[in-house]
Scaffold this active site. Structure first.
Site, PDB file in Angstrom:
ATOM      1  N   GLY A  36     -11.508   9.295 -14.042  1.00 23.66           N
ATOM      2  CA  GLY A  36     -12.719   9.721 -13.236  1.00 23.66           C
ATOM      3  C   GLY A  36     -12.914  11.125 -13.180  1.00 23.66           C
ATOM      4  N   PHE A  70     -11.249  -0.075  -6.935  1.00 29.13           N
ATOM      5  CA  PHE A  70     -11.904  -0.056  -8.248  1.00 29.13           C
ATOM      6  C   PHE A  70     -10.839   0.858  -9.302  1.00 29.13           C
ATOM      7  CE2 PHE A  70     -15.118   0.541  -5.120  1.00 29.13           C
ATOM      8  CZ  PHE A  70     -16.057  -0.275  -5.650  1.00 29.13           C
ATOM      9  N   TYR A 138      -5.974  -6.482 -20.802  1.00 25.51           N
ATOM     10  CA  TYR A 138      -6.890  -6.037 -19.601  1.00 25.51           C
ATOM     11  C   TYR A 138      -7.229  -7.289 -18.631  1.00 25.51           C
ATOM     12  CZ  TYR A 138     -11.051  -4.835 -17.108  1.00 25.51           C
ATOM     13  OH  TYR A 138     -12.200  -4.571 -16.220  1.00 25.51           O
ATOM     14  N   ASN A 167     -21.324  -7.220 -17.482  1.00 28.13           N
ATOM     15  CA  ASN A 167     -21.476  -6.048 -17.990  1.00 28.13           C
ATOM     16  C   ASN A 167     -22.232  -5.117 -17.152  1.00 28.13           C
ATOM     17  OD1 ASN A 167     -20.800  -7.798 -20.273  1.00 28.13           O
ATOM     18  ND2 ASN A 167     -21.002  -5.941 -21.528  1.00 28.13           N
ATOM     19  N   HIS A 184     -18.797   1.310 -24.302  1.00 27.85           N
ATOM     20  CA  HIS A 184     -19.812   0.261 -24.040  1.00 27.85           C
ATOM     21  C   HIS A 184     -21.099   0.554 -24.667  1.00 27.85           C
ATOM     22  CE1 HIS A 184     -17.216   0.164 -20.158  1.00 27.85           C
ATOM     23  NE2 HIS A 184     -17.169  -1.176 -21.089  1.00 27.85           N
TER      24      HIS A 184
HETATM   25  N1  UFG Z   1     -21.241  -3.443 -29.205  1.00 29.17           N
HETATM   26  C1  UFG Z   1     -21.519  -3.079 -30.434  1.00 29.17           C
HETATM   27  N2  UFG Z   1     -21.287  -1.843 -30.636  1.00 29.17           N
HETATM   28  C2  UFG Z   1     -20.640  -0.745 -29.876  1.00 29.17           C
HETATM   29  C3  UFG Z   1     -20.188  -1.314 -28.549  1.00 29.17           C
HETATM   30  C4  UFG Z   1     -20.575  -2.473 -28.248  1.00 29.17           C
HETATM   31  O1  UFG Z   1     -21.862  -3.839 -31.267  1.00 29.17           O
HETATM   32  O2  UFG Z   1     -20.567   0.199 -30.379  1.00 29.17           O
HETATM   33  C5  UFG Z   1     -21.289  -4.754 -28.600  1.00 29.17           C
HETATM   34  C6  UFG Z   1     -20.003  -5.533 -28.531  1.00 29.17           C
HETATM   35  O3  UFG Z   1     -19.428  -6.153 -29.600  1.00 29.17           O
HETATM   36  C7  UFG Z   1     -20.497  -6.654 -27.420  1.00 29.17           C
HETATM   37  C8  UFG Z   1     -21.654  -6.015 -26.609  1.00 29.17           C
HETATM   38  O4  UFG Z   1     -21.930  -4.712 -27.403  1.00 29.17           O
HETATM   39  O5  UFG Z   1     -21.053  -7.770 -27.988  1.00 29.17           O
HETATM   40  C9  UFG Z   1     -21.299  -5.229 -25.469  1.00 29.17           C
HETATM   41  O6  UFG Z   1     -19.965  -4.513 -25.513  1.00 29.17           O
HETATM   42  P1  UFG Z   1     -19.499  -3.487 -24.399  1.00 29.17           P
HETATM   43  O7  UFG Z   1     -18.329  -3.006 -24.932  1.00 29.17           O
HETATM   44  O8  UFG Z   1     -20.497  -2.835 -23.551  1.00 29.17           O
HETATM   45  O9  UFG Z   1     -18.971  -4.790 -23.309  1.00 29.17           O
HETATM   46  P2  UFG Z   1     -18.184  -5.863 -23.301  1.00 29.17           P
HETATM   47  O10 UFG Z   1     -18.856  -6.975 -23.414  1.00 29.17           O
HETATM   48  O11 UFG Z   1     -17.127  -6.070 -24.609  1.00 29.17           O
HETATM   49  O12 UFG Z   1     -17.378  -5.569 -22.048  1.00 29.17           O
HETATM   50  C10 UFG Z   1     -17.561  -6.147 -20.774  1.00 29.17           C
HETATM   51  C11 UFG Z   1     -16.815  -5.254 -19.945  1.00 29.17           C
HETATM   52  C12 UFG Z   1     -15.371  -5.384 -19.874  1.00 29.17           C
HETATM   53  C13 UFG Z   1     -14.955  -6.832 -19.838  1.00 29.17           C
HETATM   54  C14 UFG Z   1     -15.631  -7.548 -21.025  1.00 29.17           C
HETATM   55  C15 UFG Z   1     -15.382  -8.916 -20.822  1.00 29.17           C
HETATM   56  O13 UFG Z   1     -17.396  -4.022 -20.014  1.00 29.17           O
HETATM   57  O14 UFG Z   1     -14.701  -4.780 -18.813  1.00 29.17           O
HETATM   58  O15 UFG Z   1     -16.902  -7.619 -20.611  1.00 29.17           O
HETATM   59  O16 UFG Z   1     -15.129  -9.446 -22.038  1.00 29.17           O
HETATM   60  F1  UFG Z   1     -13.667  -6.859 -19.939  1.00 29.17           F
END
Ligand code: UFG
Length: 318
Positions: A36, A70, A138, A167, A184
């Site tokens: 943070g 959090f 996680y 998300n 993300h």
């Molecule tokens: N993605 C890309 N390129 C990137 C980043 C992400 O294609 O550079 C895709 C990922 O593959 C995914 C989507 O974008 O399909 C979203 O990815 P994020 O990393 O933004 O988020 P996640 O869905 O992986 O993660 C979220 C939460 C996590 C949680 C997870 C549950 O942020 O805390 O869902 O599976 F654990």
């Protein structure tokens, strides 16, 4: 209410802190600043730099009526290679916090759980009674804390709520995502727009979805924050409630990229890469339970609006 926000210097914790202050609550933020930022703690909150493991003296002094929790390590990839840190912070740290709460006679808690507790879903939208089979450390640590809360509610009369976020995106009160290691999708796409990153890698376009890219449920941080305020007073002593939090609509990676292009008016150069390990094709929440129990309704269901808020806040900061 006098509340303690553990992790209130992070993205979501700082937004909820601002909303609590706006609602007239008295807030102390506890954060070890491992991820943070001290300047994200809204003015009006008392800030104490300490880890969950060292929370007992803080709780003893503040004597909060409720805790919003959090504080956690939350990078899925990192959790696979450094699991010890995740079990230590997320599970041992939370155990220390719960014991500090008992010692200070505070038994009300809202906990940040995650969609990652479900793992690869059998059905979407995902309901709270879906099987919990996390596919990464996680998610396993967050699920362990959910179990901890169930037993603390049963044995020690805790009034607990686990909010399982999908998300989280967007910004509120001038506070947005600001991770040192950004993983993300939306903030990465905005970094490409801002010129601090060359391109976005799409992790796979051969998924069984209409455009081949993964589908996720993007929930605006302000809607998430509203849910925390509702959850704060909802359970009775002895009760542990679990609620999913998403806006109920799935958007594909391609749709997110299109929304970023539309909102910012900038190109977003893209490369198609390999699938990322552990990424389910589709994660969409059913948030029916919190809608009907607490009357929660998301106000920002439009993807472009979520992206616009994130973009405007990121621009102000740079
Ligand atoms: N993605 C890309 N390129 C990137 C980043 C992400 O294609 O550079 C895709 C990922 O593959 C995914 C989507 O974008 O399909 C979203 O990815 P994020 O990393 O933004 O988020 P996640 O869905 O992986 O993660 C979220 C939460 C996590 C949680 C997870 C549950 O942020 O805390 O869902 O599976 F654990």
């Amino acid at each position: 209410m006098r509340v303690l926000v553990a992790g209130g210097a992070g993205y979501i914790g700082s937004v909820v802190t601002a909303a609590l202050l706006e609602g007239g609550h008295e807030v102390t933020v506890l954060d070890d600043l491992s991820t943070g930022h001290a300047d994200a703690v809204p003015s009006g909150a008392t800030f104490v730099q300490a880890s969950l493991h060292d929370s007992a003296p803080v709780l003893a002094e503040v004597r909060p009526e409720a805790v919003l929790h959090f504080a956690a390590k939350s990078l899925v990839g990192e959790s696979q290679v450094e699991p010890g840190i995740y079990w230590d912070t997320n599970v041992s740290g939370t155990l220390a916090l719960l014991e500090a709460m008992r010692a200070a006679d505070c038994r009300r808690i809202v906990f940040s759980s995650t969609a990652a507790t479900y793992g690869e879903p059998e059905q979407v939208p995902i309901r709270e009674d879906a099987p919990t089979r996390p596919t990464n450390t996680y998610g396993a640590t967050k699920l362990a804390v959910d179990a901890m809360l169930t037993s603390y509610a049963a044995a020690y009369d805790f009034a607990a709520v686990s909010l399982r976020y999908f998300n989280v995106a967007g910004a509120a009160y001038g506070l947005g995502e600001r991770h040192t290691t950004e993983t993300h999708l939306i903030p990465i796409a905005l970094q490409v727009v801002a010129g601090t990153r060359e391109h976005l890698t799409v992790y796979g376009e051969d998924y069984p979805t209409p455009d081949g890219t993964c589908i996720r449920d993007y929930i605006h941080v302000e809607d998430l924050s509203d849910a925390h305020l509702l959850a704060l007073t909802a359970p009775s002593p002895g009760e542990h409630r679990i609620y999913n939090l998403g806006n109920g609509t799935g958007f594909s990676v391609q749709q997110v990229i299109d929304a970023v292009r539309e909102v910012t008016g900038h190109p977003v150069p893209v490369e198609v890469g390999q699938r990322r390990a552990g990424d389910p094709a589709q994660l969409v929440a059913s948030s029916e339970r919190i809608r009907s129990d607490l009357g929660w309704t998301p106000k920002h269901t439009d993807l472009a609006g979520i992206v616009r808020d994130a973009w405007e806040t990121a621009q102000k900061r740079s």
